[in-house]
Design an enzyme around this catalytic site. Sequence first.
Site, PDB file in Angstrom:
ATOM      1  N   ARG A 185       0.865  -1.179   0.000  1.00  0.00           N
ATOM      2  CA  ARG A 185       0.000   0.000   0.000  1.00  0.00           C
ATOM      3  C   ARG A 185       0.899   1.226   0.000  1.00  0.00           C
ATOM      4  NH1 ARG A 185      -2.373   1.148   5.387  1.00  0.00           N
ATOM      5  NH2 ARG A 185      -0.923   2.887   5.238  1.00  0.00           N
TER       6      ARG A 185
ATOM      7  N   HIS B  84      -3.679   4.735   4.219  1.00  0.00           N
ATOM      8  CA  HIS B  84      -4.783   3.779   4.209  1.00  0.00           C
ATOM      9  C   HIS B  84      -5.958   4.337   3.404  1.00  0.00           C
ATOM     10  CE1 HIS B  84      -7.816   0.960   5.516  1.00  0.00           C
ATOM     11  NE2 HIS B  84      -8.560   1.970   5.921  1.00  0.00           N
TER      12      HIS B  84
ATOM     13  N   TYR C 247       3.637   6.225  11.200  1.00  0.00           N
ATOM     14  CA  TYR C 247       3.930   4.867  11.685  1.00  0.00           C
ATOM     15  C   TYR C 247       4.858   4.032  10.803  1.00  0.00           C
ATOM     16  CZ  TYR C 247      -0.131   4.089   8.624  1.00  0.00           C
ATOM     17  OH  TYR C 247      -0.992   4.083   7.571  1.00  0.00           O
TER      18      TYR C 247
HETATM   19  C1  LIG Z   1     -14.792  -4.973  11.650  1.00  0.00           C
HETATM   20  C2  LIG Z   1     -13.968  -3.793  11.342  1.00  0.00           C
HETATM   21  N1  LIG Z   1     -13.022  -3.390  12.206  1.00  0.00           N
HETATM   22  C3  LIG Z   1     -12.264  -2.314  11.958  1.00  0.00           C
HETATM   23  C4  LIG Z   1     -12.433  -1.595  10.813  1.00  0.00           C
HETATM   24  C5  LIG Z   1     -11.572  -0.362  10.538  1.00  0.00           C
HETATM   25  N2  LIG Z   1     -10.649  -0.634   9.435  1.00  0.00           N
HETATM   26  C6  LIG Z   1     -10.943  -0.276   8.181  1.00  0.00           C
HETATM   27  S1  LIG Z   1      -9.782  -0.812   7.078  1.00  0.00           S
HETATM   28  C7  LIG Z   1      -8.854  -1.493   8.314  1.00  0.00           C
HETATM   29  C8  LIG Z   1      -7.563  -2.188   7.971  1.00  0.00           C
HETATM   30  C9  LIG Z   1      -7.755  -3.236   6.933  1.00  0.00           C
HETATM   31  O1  LIG Z   1      -6.523  -3.796   6.581  1.00  0.00           O
HETATM   32  P1  LIG Z   1      -6.419  -4.894   5.453  1.00  0.00           P
HETATM   33  O2  LIG Z   1      -7.422  -5.942   5.678  1.00  0.00           O
HETATM   34  O3  LIG Z   1      -5.008  -5.334   5.376  1.00  0.00           O
HETATM   35  O4  LIG Z   1      -6.847  -4.145   4.106  1.00  0.00           O
HETATM   36  P2  LIG Z   1      -6.124  -2.927   3.407  1.00  0.00           P
HETATM   37  O5  LIG Z   1      -6.776  -1.682   3.938  1.00  0.00           O
HETATM   38  O6  LIG Z   1      -4.696  -3.013   3.696  1.00  0.00           O
HETATM   39  O7  LIG Z   1      -6.429  -3.094   1.954  1.00  0.00           O
HETATM   40  C10 LIG Z   1      -9.449  -1.301   9.548  1.00  0.00           C
HETATM   41  C11 LIG Z   1      -8.894  -1.753  10.824  1.00  0.00           C
HETATM   42  C12 LIG Z   1     -13.422  -2.040   9.926  1.00  0.00           C
HETATM   43  N3  LIG Z   1     -13.667  -1.403   8.784  1.00  0.00           N
HETATM   44  N4  LIG Z   1     -14.177  -3.128  10.220  1.00  0.00           N
END
Ligand SMILES: Cc1ncc(C[n+]2csc(CCOP(=O)(O)OP(=O)(O)O)c2C)c(N)n1
Lengths: 326, 326, 377, 377
Positions: free
Chosen positions: D273, D277, D286
């Site tokens: 990424r 985010h 971070y």
């Molecule tokens: C159940 C839940 N917990 C927390 C969040 C907040 N949140 C949104 S994206 C994210 C990180 C996701 O990481 P990843 O699965 O690696 O996907 P990426 O964003 O890297 O594509 C978090 C913690 C959420 N959307 N849903």
Amino acid sequence: MPQMNLVQAINSALASEMRADPDVVVLGEDVGKVGGVFRVTQGLYDEFGEDRVIDTPLAEGGIIGAALGMALYGLRPVPEIQFSDFIFPAFDQIVSEVAKYRYRSGGEYTAPMVIRTPVGGGIRGGHYHSQSPESLFIHTAGLKVVCPSNPYDAKGLLLSAIRDDDPVMFFEPKRVYRAVKMEVPEEEYTLPIGKAKVVREGEDVTVIAWGAMLFEALASAEEIGGEGVRAEVIDLRTLWPVDIDTIVESVKKTGRVVIVHEAPKACGFGAELLSMVVEKCFVHLEAPPVRVTGWDTPFPYTLEMEYLPLQHRITPALLETARYVP
Amino acid sequence: MPQMNLVQAINSALASEMRADPDVVVLGEDVGKVGGVFRVTQGLYDEFGEDRVIDTPLAEGGIIGAALGMALYGLRPVPEIQFSDFIFPAFDQIVSEVAKYRYRSGGEYTAPMVIRTPVGGGIRGGHYHSQSPESLFIHTAGLKVVCPSNPYDAKGLLLSAIRDDDPVMFFEPKRVYRAVKMEVPEEEYTLPIGKAKVVREGEDVTVIAWGAMLFEALASAEEIGGEGVRAEVIDLRTLWPVDIDTIVESVKKTGRVVIVHEAPKACGFGAELLSMVVEKCFVHLEAPPVRVTGWDTPFPYTLEMEYLPLQHRITPALLETARYVP
Amino acid sequence: MQTEHQVVPIRTPDNDSDGVTSVIRPDGSLNPETDPKLPLETVLDLYRSMVRTRVIDTQLVRLQRQGRIGFHIGSLGEEACILGSAAAMRPNDWIMPCYREFGALLYRGFPLQAYLDNMYGNADDIVMGRQMPDHYTGKAYRFGSVSSPIGTQITQAVGIAWAARYKGNDEVVSVYFGEGATSSNEFHTGLNFAGVMKAPVIFLCRNNRWAISVPSEKQTASVTFAEKGVAYGIPGVRVDGNDILATWKVVRECVEKSAAGAGPFLIEMLTYRVGGHSTSDDPRAYRVQDEVEQWRRTDPIQRMRTHLEGRGAWDEARDEAYKQEVETELKACITAAENKPKPELGTMFDDVFQHRPWHLEEQCEALLAGPRPKSEH
Amino acid sequence: MQTEHQVVPIRTPDNDSDGVTSVIRPDGSLNPETDPKLPLETVLDLYRSMVRTRVIDTQLVRLQRQGRIGFHIGSLGEEACILGSAAAMRPNDWIMPCYREFGALLYRGFPLQAYLDNMYGNADDIVMGRQMPDHYTGKAYRFGSVSSPIGTQITQAVGIAWAARYKGNDEVVSVYFGEGATSSNEFHTGLNFAGVMKAPVIFLCRNNRWAISVPSEKQTASVTFAEKGVAYGIPGVRVDGNDILATWKVVRECVEKSAAGAGPFLIEMLTYRVGGHSTSDDPRAYRVQDEVEQWRRTDPIQRMRTHLEGRGAWDEARDEAYKQEVETELKACITAAENKPKPELGTMFDDVFQHRPWHLEEQCEALLAGPRPKSEH
Ligand SMILES: Cc1ncc(C[n+]2csc(CCOP(=O)(O)OP(=O)(O)O)c2C)c(N)n1
Ligand SMILES: Cc1ncc(C[n+]2csc(CCOP(=O)(O)OP(=O)(O)O)c2C)c(N)n1
Ligand SMILES: [Mg+2]
Ligand SMILES: [Mg+2]
């Protein structure tokens, strides 16, 4: 005395209690290095280290389950759920386990923990960054539910919540995370859980609110003051167990009450408040109690200001209620 | 016409709809070979095979998530959750996904499914085989909630629910699974979702109930009939969207209402019913509406008959309400 | 690239070969390579704990059939894996139960009377009649509270282990669950958190082949349950769960490693649920008797007895005498439990919170003021 | 016995070796052993789809900074794994998105204007302004509805795949999620159900190394994400997710096998990424810039361009022209989207149910009767 907003006051409460009590630990997604997506835990990782400020894997059930284990052992965990909309993967742990552990173990075990989570709309969050699920937890016996509206209350209530031997849901109204600054003591102090606050006195109609909507209710109260209607505004602060005395006293005085909340109307906490008012003040009621709430739809994005029970909807409800003639 | 109990009527509804519509599939824990722990799906596995009556792994979230996928594709799944107390691992799928899929996709997708699950106490089930979580689902916009009290209604409502294009929570009052037998047509028929039934007419006080408590309410109504008090008994059948017309009509007539449910009082559906009655019938109310409910504690084992809002607690509430003088 | 994994077919202790540790051979002799070489008194103690558990189990099923207790969920055929693992935990270690482990609790010294009071939900019940039978708790014995929802204890165990290490205490946490529970959210999250946190947890999977009516091959497409550890960086170990010495040995080894900082272990204990799921279940509706008979031949108690008799350390007379002793103790406890009153009404409102809030005071008063229900049930 | 598994350290395409399929070499030439040998027009098409995605992404971030849209969650640096996998799905196959896959939706033919209308939540938005930006849906394109809660789409994908097979349709379902989502309940349950049901699902794990601020090594103690398939009897495959040809090839192979009855596959796509985010995040808080720079060197678009230029099939002029084309189209869509009104108030009450029940009629009337809010936000 320093000026703090809600984020800073909560941060200050966490830091001061972590300094005072090594059994207090913080855990959740992104709470560590980056200090939380709202920066509420900022600085704690640096001060207390990764053993006490734990960046967990992405699983709310794990956050709460692990926190419960820590609590059973004797720690005082303060788990964070990033948005209260994301609390549902942990719902089983909260309603089946955290809420019932003391009861079902005959009081052998206790589950002291504070589940901190931002709540409410008005930040362009759409369905899943806006909801207010408090009534689900009030319906679950065994949980205390707190929702402060301002920095001073937030710090005092959070410190009480951490020291409480029961689990506390601590809902933080994210729309006003940085909206209000006020004097907040650097040092520790507590405010009692279970005590509401009459933040504006009035004789004609009572309005009950909490969290971000408190400010809308206050604005409406000011607004109708101009029309000669004196509204009494109660900031519940603790939703459960609710401060029934303050409510009853006010409604007995005014005979009229408007209840405001962001959550959908059906089976929202407003229904319980309305019911309690009717049960306890029936003969004193001079007008039907009124609920001004979110609609019974998912939380919308573009039209969120039309969804929320803001000043423009509270004002007419107050006027109508105050002027109601059977 | 054959005599059926609740279990048989539900089974008959499932079998007849599965015969008529190949898109109807049943899935859940133990629903297949053994026909469900309450034997509600008995015989379906033999008749329709393991592709349409699926014994799933032990994961309610998977049951509902997979069912939702099937529904999005165009099937009409009927997932079973073994006890409604065990619905919480699927809570996220239900409230975040099933309830919102139509709305959040602008109506592109629909999520027709019937989540069948036994509900309620009185079977010595303790904390986790007794609960009545209906209000959590009523609070969630996008779900219909049904709870039949008798075999005839159960079959007609289940067939409507399966054909409904919206997701339906179908709560089965397990305490009366085998308590009542009545004539139920072998062939298919439907009853409308959203229509309550006045099961006993009366002029003095209205009692609103559903599921297993309907029989307690009826017994109380009979009991006070002896004392000259005429109670009107409403069997809600559909909890949400509730049949407000039937309720309002009755309360306008009697001016007095008692609401009965097993779930804890705080934020239970009784709070919503009471609030709606007050909002819609304020000037007609001659007595404060009363709730007779489970206590605000976890559901107990030994003392469950002291927990439930049975006849012995409904009767005095009815009498008091009927005789209330301000 | 396809991730490779070793394929270990599910084995019964009958056809045991590599991959599944066992100690007691069919003829009762011990495999010297795996024998933990426990003192005879300990071996006898383990044996007696299994016999005691079975005597109690058998009696409780009878009481339920007679309508004297409401429910029982037992450990018939699973005694070795339950008692062997419980015995392998050190006194300061914690045990988080599933719901079949009353034997483990009694092994830790929980009074039989207290267990019976829990089965009757009477006034002396440690949980005050609030939960169903077999939902005991034993904090003084470092034993968690039994919960019905599947899997919830697994993440909790990780939190306890984490907390113990945080406090600098040399304590390992074991947590029991069935193979069905490996499908639960909490299994996944618990093992994942434990792996990341390197928490000293021994995950004890009782693979008794059935989750009510669902056989283990419908529970997952993985070849074994132990290999699920791969997904979490946790070593997976398989042991003959009908062999109490093997179970003891494998669990103790893992406990020692875990205490020394090796992190968590997942142990798959191969056993069989010989009885119904609980007294509410009749397994004839979904499984063939042949399978049950095959497993009865590997009965953990009989295997151990064969060993002890071969050693000259046990015989029919001693067996009868011991059973008699347990039965006498049990009968007295049953009689006492049956003669105790129900919990007091007001207790229903205690322990929801530390202190009763106003609404529970109000509700309690309303309840005490009566009236009383017409029927007890 | 300890379950053994192959240890495959996390690799970047830089230090790629066995275990991670890649095609495009640093010098732009293709590895003949893995090259899927697509026609040049297809290769160009894949390249252009990445460029288009990046142009849009870049512009959307700008719009958010200018306060013209509320939010964007993009795919900067992850274009190859998103477009390569989307392109590898057959037309009748289904795509269940996470939230970074607008490129996949556009690749399937979803109009750019419709996407922009969604970003603005205006009256023409396919979801009527109900959801946040980037929460699109595309049933006509066999594309699911984006949801914020992590992981929920995974079990749904299994249900869709099961239903398609039940109806006798030759359709495979792919489902996207981040490596963080492997910790979710739904990952576990989805893969377990798929394994048991042998459902034709391709689980596409975008391992972009970060879950907001949490690095992948804090997400799990497993060595790779692909090996998590072991726990479900599902083959795990790793691919260089910054190599669109490799991604295409691996995904297409799995799709074909799955369609032929081989059941589900788990594909770990190694990528990074590069941006925050989302527009709400500043990753400098971070992570170190070095890491970002290292990954920039393996930029999927640049790699593909090197290849195409080496083949003489592309050059700077064509690149500029193509970007210009996309930008022009995009600007028109933005202007159009900005000039459209908000959704009508009453739409807030539609689609909660098929028909509006009385209480929503009542609430809608109350809303329409006014008054209106003082501020738009
Ligand atoms: C159940 C839940 N917990 C927390 C969040 C907040 N949140 C949104 S994206 C994210 C990180 C996701 O990481 P990843 O699965 O690696 O996907 P990426 O964003 O890297 O594509 C978090 C913690 C959420 N959307 N849903
Ligand atoms: C969340 C949840 N779902 C369903 C149940 C009902 N239930 C009780 S035990 C059981 C089977 C458990 O099987 P397994 O984990 O193998 O344990 P075993 O009973 O074989 O020891 C089920 C489905 C439950 N208690 N909790
Ligand atoms: Mg089992
Ligand atoms: Mg990621």
